[in-house]
Scaffold this active site. Structure first.
Site, short mmCIF file in Angstrom:
data_model
loop_
_atom_site.label_atom_id
_atom_site.label_comp_id
_atom_site.label_asym_id
_atom_site.label_seq_id
_atom_site.Cartn_x
_atom_site.Cartn_y
_atom_site.Cartn_z
N HIS A 87 19.13 -30.75 31.78
CA HIS A 87 18.85 -29.42 31.22
C HIS A 87 17.46 -28.98 31.70
CE1 HIS A 87 17.76 -26.33 28.24
NE2 HIS A 87 19.06 -26.12 28.20
N ARG A 105 23.49 -24.59 21.52
CA ARG A 105 22.22 -24.07 21.00
C ARG A 105 22.07 -22.60 21.37
NH1 ARG A 105 16.60 -25.38 23.76
NH2 ARG A 105 17.53 -23.79 25.12
N GLU A 128 37.58 -20.25 31.75
CA GLU A 128 36.65 -19.63 30.80
C GLU A 128 36.75 -18.11 30.87
OE1 GLU A 128 32.28 -20.78 30.14
OE2 GLU A 128 32.13 -18.94 31.32
N LYS A 169 23.95 -36.06 20.16
CA LYS A 169 24.87 -34.93 19.91
C LYS A 169 26.32 -35.43 19.84
CE LYS A 169 25.10 -31.58 23.17
NZ LYS A 169 24.65 -30.40 23.93
P1 FAD Z 1 21.00 -28.68 23.24
O1 FAD Z 1 22.03 -29.74 23.21
O2 FAD Z 1 20.28 -28.40 21.97
O3 FAD Z 1 19.93 -29.07 24.38
C1 FAD Z 1 18.93 -28.15 24.77
C2 FAD Z 1 17.65 -28.91 25.17
O4 FAD Z 1 17.09 -29.54 24.02
C3 FAD Z 1 17.90 -30.04 26.18
O5 FAD Z 1 16.77 -30.11 27.02
C4 FAD Z 1 18.00 -31.28 25.30
O6 FAD Z 1 17.66 -32.48 26.00
C5 FAD Z 1 16.98 -30.95 24.21
N1 FAD Z 1 17.30 -31.58 22.92
C6 FAD Z 1 18.52 -31.73 22.36
N2 FAD Z 1 18.41 -32.33 21.16
C7 FAD Z 1 17.09 -32.56 20.95
C8 FAD Z 1 16.34 -33.13 19.90
N3 FAD Z 1 16.95 -33.62 18.80
N4 FAD Z 1 14.98 -33.19 20.02
C9 FAD Z 1 14.35 -32.72 21.12
N5 FAD Z 1 15.03 -32.15 22.17
C10 FAD Z 1 16.36 -32.07 22.08
N6 FAD Z 1 25.20 -19.95 26.02
C11 FAD Z 1 25.57 -18.89 25.25
O7 FAD Z 1 24.72 -18.10 24.80
N7 FAD Z 1 26.91 -18.68 24.95
C12 FAD Z 1 27.89 -19.51 25.41
O8 FAD Z 1 29.07 -19.28 25.11
C13 FAD Z 1 27.53 -20.61 26.23
N8 FAD Z 1 28.45 -21.48 26.70
C14 FAD Z 1 28.08 -22.57 27.46
C15 FAD Z 1 29.04 -23.50 27.89
C16 FAD Z 1 28.67 -24.59 28.67
C17 FAD Z 1 29.73 -25.57 29.13
C18 FAD Z 1 27.31 -24.78 29.03
C19 FAD Z 1 26.91 -25.95 29.89
C20 FAD Z 1 26.33 -23.88 28.58
C21 FAD Z 1 26.70 -22.78 27.79
N9 FAD Z 1 25.75 -21.87 27.30
C22 FAD Z 1 26.13 -20.80 26.52
C23 FAD Z 1 24.33 -22.04 27.66
C24 FAD Z 1 23.59 -22.95 26.64
O9 FAD Z 1 23.47 -22.27 25.41
C25 FAD Z 1 22.22 -23.27 27.24
O10 FAD Z 1 22.36 -24.10 28.37
C26 FAD Z 1 21.16 -23.78 26.29
O11 FAD Z 1 19.90 -23.71 26.97
C27 FAD Z 1 21.33 -25.22 25.83
O12 FAD Z 1 22.40 -25.34 25.00
P2 FAD Z 1 22.89 -26.81 24.49
O13 FAD Z 1 23.95 -26.58 23.51
O14 FAD Z 1 23.13 -27.70 25.65
O15 FAD Z 1 21.54 -27.28 23.74
#
Ligand code: FAD
Length: 291
Positions: free
Chosen positions: A151, A107, A17, A167
């Site tokens: 999370h 997200r 990364e 997802k």
């Molecule tokens: P989601 O999948 O939306 O999940 C977030 C929370 O919402 C979880 O608790 C989930 O259970 C809950 N949730 C999901 N769907 C629903 C629904 N339909 N209804 C109710 N609750 C729901 N951040 C950055 O800013 N830039 C980056 O480049 C970046 N890269 C990353 C790469 C990796 C591999 C990882 C693990 C994280 C990265 N992050 C990055 C951090 C990430 O943005 C955060 O961890 C963020 O808090 C959650 O993102 P997510 O895409 O997992 O969210």
């Protein structure tokens, strides 16, 4: 190259990364680090997206540079929570125009003000909405994030896995994990998600701890469990930067070898723009990577 084609080979592999610079002044340093890592010929490289999208231009430029000039497949990260539909659509168009084939749909972290706020007028609340939009707009290979230790905002792991399944069903071809320091946590998580019907490849994210402060950052950011063995290394070597770096890399290598031995073939190293760390880890498992 679509990363789904890479995962289909199901062979031991390593990827790195990189994160874009926060300001114009550090672009050169980041470019050099990125190029040095590309020259190690990893399976692919991911380029993160700055919180709130501040570095979006760099994400695209770096991803395109690595892919076109070094022939290393890349995946560009994209976040949605602080964006409008218009901005996200524009970013998607830019990714398409740049010939990017792989996108990590995220997200993004919430700011302290956003936590607990009324979300009814937000354009995006969860990554699944971005996955659907990417899927509908082009033929991207889409990745999603997952959390072996749950999370931090989730009420429990069962609920987190239910949303993860939603997802994946929306269009993720693979998942990459948050960092973890105890492999048993990943093995338990993999068992649970497979039981829940999530069958896509899971890339294990490994963060080499190269200075003691990183441990406290990891706990704060992701609530990671730090095994006593790692705490002992930090207590003993934390005040000696060179010794701590060596010990942290050795810990990461041990974790990675155990993962390969247990059939986890795709390892993503959170190399923190440090090519020497990426190189040491990669060369320590070079024979395994030939398998
Ligand atoms: P989601 O999948 O939306 O999940 C977030 C929370 O919402 C979880 O608790 C989930 O259970 C809950 N949730 C999901 N769907 C629903 C629904 N339909 N209804 C109710 N609750 C729901 N951040 C950055 O800013 N830039 C980056 O480049 C970046 N890269 C990353 C790469 C990796 C591999 C990882 C693990 C994280 C990265 N992050 C990055 C951090 C990430 O943005 C955060 O961890 C963020 O808090 C959650 O993102 P997510 O895409 O997992 O969210």
């Amino acid at each position: 190259m679509k990363l789904s084609d890479h995962f289909a080979k199901n062979q031991p592999s390593m990827s790195f990364e990189v994160f874009p610079p926060k300001t114009d002044s550090s672009i050169e340093t980041v470019t050099h680090a990125t190029e040095a890592m590309a020259l190690l010929h990893p399976a692919f490289m991911s380029v993160t997206y700055g919180a709130g999208g501040g570095t979006s231009k760099y994400t695209l430029d770096i991803a395109r540079h690595i892919e076109q000039d070094y022939g290393v497949p890349t995946i560009a990260h994209l976040t949605c929570v602080s964006s409008t539909h218009e901005t996200v659509r524009q970013r998607i168009q830019e990714l398409k125009d740049a010939g990017i084939e792989n996108v990590m749909a995220l997200r993004g972290d919430l700011t302290p003000e956003q936590i607990g706020a009324d979300r009814s007028d937000w354009h995006y609340r969860h990554a699944v909405e971005l996955v659907r939009e990417l899927k509908a707009s082009s033929d991207f290979c889409i990745g999603g994030a997952c959390y072996p230790e749950c999370h931090p905002e989730s009420r429990n792991q069962e609920e987190d896995i239910l949303f993860l399944k939603e997802k994946v069903d929306a269009g993720c071809s693979f998942l990459t994990t948050q960092m973890f320091f105890d492999n048993q946590l990943l093995y338990n998580f993999l068992y649970k998600i497979r039981e829940a019907g999530i069958t896509v490849p899971v890339v294990a994210g490994i963060m080499p701890i190269t200075n003691a402060k990183q441990i406290y950052r990891a706990i704060k950011l992701s609530g990671s469990f730090i095994p006593q063995r790692l705490k002992t290394l930090a207590d003993k070597f934390g005040n000696d930067p060179f010794a701590m770096k060596q010990a942290g890399i050795a810990y990461a290598i041990e974790q990675i070898v155990d993962l390969y031995a247990n059939g986890v073939n795709n390892i993503h190293v959170y190399s923190m723009n440090k090519p020497e760390v990426a190189q040491q880890i990669q060369s320590s498992v070079s024979e395994i990577l030939k398998k």
